[in-house]
Design a protein around this motif. Structure first.
Motif, PDB file in Angstrom:
ATOM      1  N   ARG A  11       0.830  -1.214   0.000  1.00 16.03           N
ATOM      2  CA  ARG A  11       0.000   0.000   0.000  1.00 16.03           C
ATOM      3  C   ARG A  11       0.862   1.261   0.000  1.00 16.03           C
ATOM      4  N   GLN A  12       1.972   1.208   0.685  1.00 17.26           N
ATOM      5  CA  GLN A  12       2.886   2.359   0.654  1.00 17.26           C
ATOM      6  C   GLN A  12       3.433   2.569  -0.751  1.00 17.26           C
ATOM      7  N   GLN A  13       3.717   1.474  -1.469  1.00 17.95           N
ATOM      8  CA  GLN A  13       4.198   1.579  -2.844  1.00 17.95           C
ATOM      9  C   GLN A  13       3.113   2.135  -3.760  1.00 17.95           C
ATOM     10  N   ILE A  14       1.863   1.772  -3.485  1.00 19.01           N
ATOM     11  CA  ILE A  14       0.756   2.326  -4.266  1.00 19.01           C
ATOM     12  C   ILE A  14       0.678   3.832  -4.061  1.00 19.01           C
ATOM     13  N   ALA A  15       0.787   4.259  -2.794  1.00 17.38           N
ATOM     14  CA  ALA A  15       0.733   5.689  -2.497  1.00 17.38           C
ATOM     15  C   ALA A  15       1.870   6.443  -3.182  1.00 17.38           C
ATOM     16  N   ASP A  20       3.641   9.917  -7.754  1.00 16.04           N
ATOM     17  CA  ASP A  20       4.489  10.116  -8.933  1.00 16.04           C
ATOM     18  C   ASP A  20       3.684  10.192 -10.229  1.00 16.04           C
ATOM     19  N   GLY A  21       2.365  10.077 -10.128  1.00 11.40           N
ATOM     20  CA  GLY A  21       1.519  10.177 -11.309  1.00 11.40           C
ATOM     21  C   GLY A  21       1.491   8.924 -12.166  1.00 11.40           C
ATOM     22  N   LEU A  22       1.846   7.778 -11.600  1.00 13.18           N
ATOM     23  CA  LEU A  22       1.853   6.535 -12.375  1.00 13.18           C
ATOM     24  C   LEU A  22       0.432   6.037 -12.602  1.00 13.18           C
ATOM     25  N   ALA A  23       0.207   5.386 -13.714  1.00 17.61           N
ATOM     26  CA  ALA A  23      -1.083   4.777 -14.007  1.00 17.61           C
ATOM     27  C   ALA A  23      -1.269   3.529 -13.157  1.00 17.61           C
ATOM     28  N   TYR A  24      -2.530   3.139 -12.946  1.00 12.96           N
ATOM     29  CA  TYR A  24      -2.799   1.938 -12.155  1.00 12.96           C
ATOM     30  C   TYR A  24      -2.079   0.724 -12.731  1.00 12.96           C
ATOM     31  N   ALA A  25      -2.062   0.621 -14.053  1.00 14.87           N
ATOM     32  CA  ALA A  25      -1.436  -0.535 -14.693  1.00 14.87           C
ATOM     33  C   ALA A  25       0.062  -0.602 -14.391  1.00 14.87           C
ATOM     34  N   GLU A  26       0.730   0.546 -14.365  1.00 15.68           N
ATOM     35  CA  GLU A  26       2.160   0.571 -14.082  1.00 15.68           C
ATOM     36  C   GLU A  26       2.423   0.217 -12.616  1.00 15.68           C
ATOM     37  N   ILE A  27       1.596   0.733 -11.720  1.00 14.89           N
ATOM     38  CA  ILE A  27       1.744   0.372 -10.299  1.00 14.89           C
ATOM     39  C   ILE A  27       1.529  -1.127 -10.127  1.00 14.89           C
ATOM     40  N   ALA A  28       0.506  -1.654 -10.800  1.00 14.54           N
ATOM     41  CA  ALA A  28       0.219  -3.091 -10.715  1.00 14.54           C
ATOM     42  C   ALA A  28       1.392  -3.912 -11.241  1.00 14.54           C
ATOM     43  N   ARG A  29       1.987  -3.463 -12.346  1.00 13.29           N
ATOM     44  CA  ARG A  29       3.122  -4.202 -12.915  1.00 13.29           C
ATOM     45  C   ARG A  29       4.291  -4.244 -11.933  1.00 13.29           C
ATOM     46  N   ARG A  30       4.555  -3.104 -11.273  1.00 13.88           N
ATOM     47  CA  ARG A  30       5.674  -3.054 -10.337  1.00 13.88           C
ATOM     48  C   ARG A  30       5.443  -3.935  -9.108  1.00 13.88           C
ATOM     49  N   LEU A  31       4.169  -4.114  -8.744  1.00 12.84           N
ATOM     50  CA  LEU A  31       3.854  -4.938  -7.573  1.00 12.84           C
ATOM     51  C   LEU A  31       3.524  -6.374  -7.952  1.00 12.84           C
ATOM     52  N   ASP A  32       3.518  -6.652  -9.244  1.00 12.91           N
ATOM     53  CA  ASP A  32       3.135  -7.978  -9.732  1.00 12.91           C
ATOM     54  C   ASP A  32       1.734  -8.351  -9.250  1.00 12.91           C
ATOM     55  N   ARG A  33       0.827  -7.402  -9.414  1.00 13.99           N
ATOM     56  CA  ARG A  33      -0.565  -7.590  -9.019  1.00 13.99           C
ATOM     57  C   ARG A  33      -1.461  -7.262 -10.218  1.00 13.99           C
ATOM     58  N   PRO A  34      -2.684  -7.798 -10.255  1.00 15.42           N
ATOM     59  CA  PRO A  34      -3.608  -7.425 -11.325  1.00 15.42           C
ATOM     60  C   PRO A  34      -3.963  -5.943 -11.252  1.00 15.42           C
ATOM     61  N   ARG A  44     -11.696   2.395  -3.383  1.00 13.40           N
ATOM     62  CA  ARG A  44     -12.452   2.165  -2.147  1.00 13.40           C
ATOM     63  C   ARG A  44     -11.804   2.864  -0.953  1.00 13.40           C
ATOM     64  N   ASN A  45     -10.658   3.518  -1.190  1.00 12.06           N
ATOM     65  CA  ASN A  45      -9.949   4.182  -0.094  1.00 12.06           C
ATOM     66  C   ASN A  45      -9.596   5.633  -0.422  1.00 12.06           C
ATOM     67  N   GLY A  46     -10.561   6.339  -0.972  1.00 14.44           N
ATOM     68  CA  GLY A  46     -10.397   7.774  -1.152  1.00 14.44           C
ATOM     69  C   GLY A  46     -10.101   8.242  -2.556  1.00 14.44           C
ATOM     70  N   GLY A  47      -9.750   7.329  -3.477  1.00 11.29           N
ATOM     71  CA  GLY A  47      -9.429   7.745  -4.831  1.00 11.29           C
ATOM     72  C   GLY A  47      -7.978   8.176  -4.971  1.00 11.29           C
ATOM     73  N   PRO A  48      -7.542   8.467  -6.186  1.00 17.16           N
ATOM     74  CA  PRO A  48      -6.122   8.744  -6.443  1.00 17.16           C
ATOM     75  C   PRO A  48      -5.590   9.992  -5.755  1.00 17.16           C
ATOM     76  N   THR A  49      -6.440  10.953  -5.462  1.00 20.19           N
ATOM     77  CA  THR A  49      -5.940  12.195  -4.843  1.00 20.19           C
ATOM     78  C   THR A  49      -5.967  12.141  -3.322  1.00 20.19           C
ATOM     79  N   ALA A  50      -6.736  11.240  -2.730  1.00 17.53           N
ATOM     80  CA  ALA A  50      -6.866  11.199  -1.270  1.00 17.53           C
ATOM     81  C   ALA A  50      -6.391   9.888  -0.664  1.00 17.53           C
ATOM     82  N   TYR A  51      -5.824   9.003  -1.469  1.00 15.09           N
ATOM     83  CA  TYR A  51      -5.400   7.695  -0.966  1.00 15.09           C
ATOM     84  C   TYR A  51      -4.264   7.832   0.031  1.00 15.09           C
ATOM     85  N   ARG A  52      -4.398   7.166   1.189  1.00 10.78           N
ATOM     86  CA  ARG A  52      -3.335   7.129   2.192  1.00 10.78           C
ATOM     87  C   ARG A  52      -3.118   5.698   2.614  1.00 10.78           C
ATOM     88  N   ALA A  53      -1.859   5.259   2.538  1.00  7.82           N
ATOM     89  CA  ALA A  53      -1.554   3.852   2.781  1.00  7.82           C
ATOM     90  C   ALA A  53      -1.946   3.411   4.181  1.00  7.82           C
TER      91      ALA A  53
END
Length: 279
Positions: A11-15, A20-34, A44-53
């Motif tokens: 979750r910290q890596q997602i934040a 850094d403005g990365l797309a969901y797909a790029e974040i998923a690739r770096r975490l090896d997640r769908p 479900r946790n605030g959206g891209p502008t309010a997400y907190r790990a």
């Protein structure tokens, strides 16, 4: 792909990726997640502008806890003064903790502050806090050191020479004054920047405007805290007082070992993260 729930580190890596403005797909690739996992997690946790790990992780743990069958509780841990519903109190403490975290305070500091605030005495020892929150004494020590540095708790020795941590009526006033002083320091620093950057330059003008804004806010916080201070000491309305026969239960059982006074050995610099959101 790894299975199971997202970890706090993920979750910290997602934040970081969102910052850094990365797309969901790029974040998923770096975490090896769908990609769908990342998208669902963020939305479900605030959206891209309010997400907190930390808030996202806590919310997920809380949802998982509610789905589990409640484990039997010991009689003394479920006893509540004034006929309160123990489960309702526990749920409210979770909610209050999450709101405090939303102001910027780290998780453990928020849990300790909420726990102290919701006791009738407003006072617990380190062993009592550790027992209530089911955490290590070291975690309590670190949290208390941070809260003490922010003016959110004070320390006293009781008749058994144990150190007790107290949240009383004036703590909230003191915390507002700490916030006002911290904001005033930002004002001074911003105005120093005007001289360094050169008066009249775009950056200097920006810093001067920041200083003026924060100066106004700092004065407003201090003035409002002084004007409202008496509210913290107001007596309850007659119809809000507990019934005379509602004898309160003790906030916590006595620590089994009187030799253990729970004195924290942490320092403010050992806190989990910067600032409480009040400064």
């Amino acid at each position: 792909m790894p299975g199971g729930r997202l970890t706090q580190q993920e979750r910290q890596q997602i934040a970081l990726g969102l910052a850094d403005g990365l797309a969901y797909a790029e974040i998923a690739r770096r975490l090896d997640r769908p990609t769908s996992t990342i998208t669902r997690e963020v939305m479900r946790n605030g959206g891209p502008t309010a997400y907190r790990a930390d808030l996202a992780h806590r919310a997920t743990e809380h949802r998982a806890h509610r789905r589990k069958q409640a484990a039997p509780r010991e009689p003394q841990s479920s006893a509540q003064p004034y006929g309160r519903d123990a489960e309702a109190v526990r749920e409210y403490e979770e909610q209050f903790t999450t709101v405090i975290m939303g102001s910027g305070m780290p998780l453990m500091m928020s849990r300790v502050l909420a726990c102290l605030t919701l006791t009738d005495s407003g006072s617990l020892t380190a062993p009592e806090l550790a027992q209530r929150l089911q955490v290590s004494p070291a975690s309590i020590s670190k949290a208390i050191a941070f809260l003490d540095s922010q003016g959110m708790v004070r320390r006293e020795r009781d008749e058994r020479r144990r150190e007790r941590y107290i949240v009383d009526d004036d703590i909230w006033y003191q915390s507002m004054m700490v916030s006002a002083r911290a904001t005033a320091q930002l004002v001074d620093t911003a105005r120093q920047g005007v001289g360094v950057l050169g008066p009249g330059t775009p950056a200097a003008v920006r810093m001067e405007n920041v200083a003026r804004f924060l100066d106004f806010v700092s004065e407003g916080i201090a003035r409002a805290a002084e004007q409202a201070r008496d509210i913290l000491h107001a007596a309850p309305a007659p119809d809000a007082a507990p019934a005379p026969d509602a004898a309160p239960a003790p906030d916590a059982a006595p620590a089994p070992d009187a030799a253990s006074d729970g004195t924290p050995n942490g320092t403010p610099n050992g806190s989990d993260g910067p600032g409480s959101g009040r400064g």
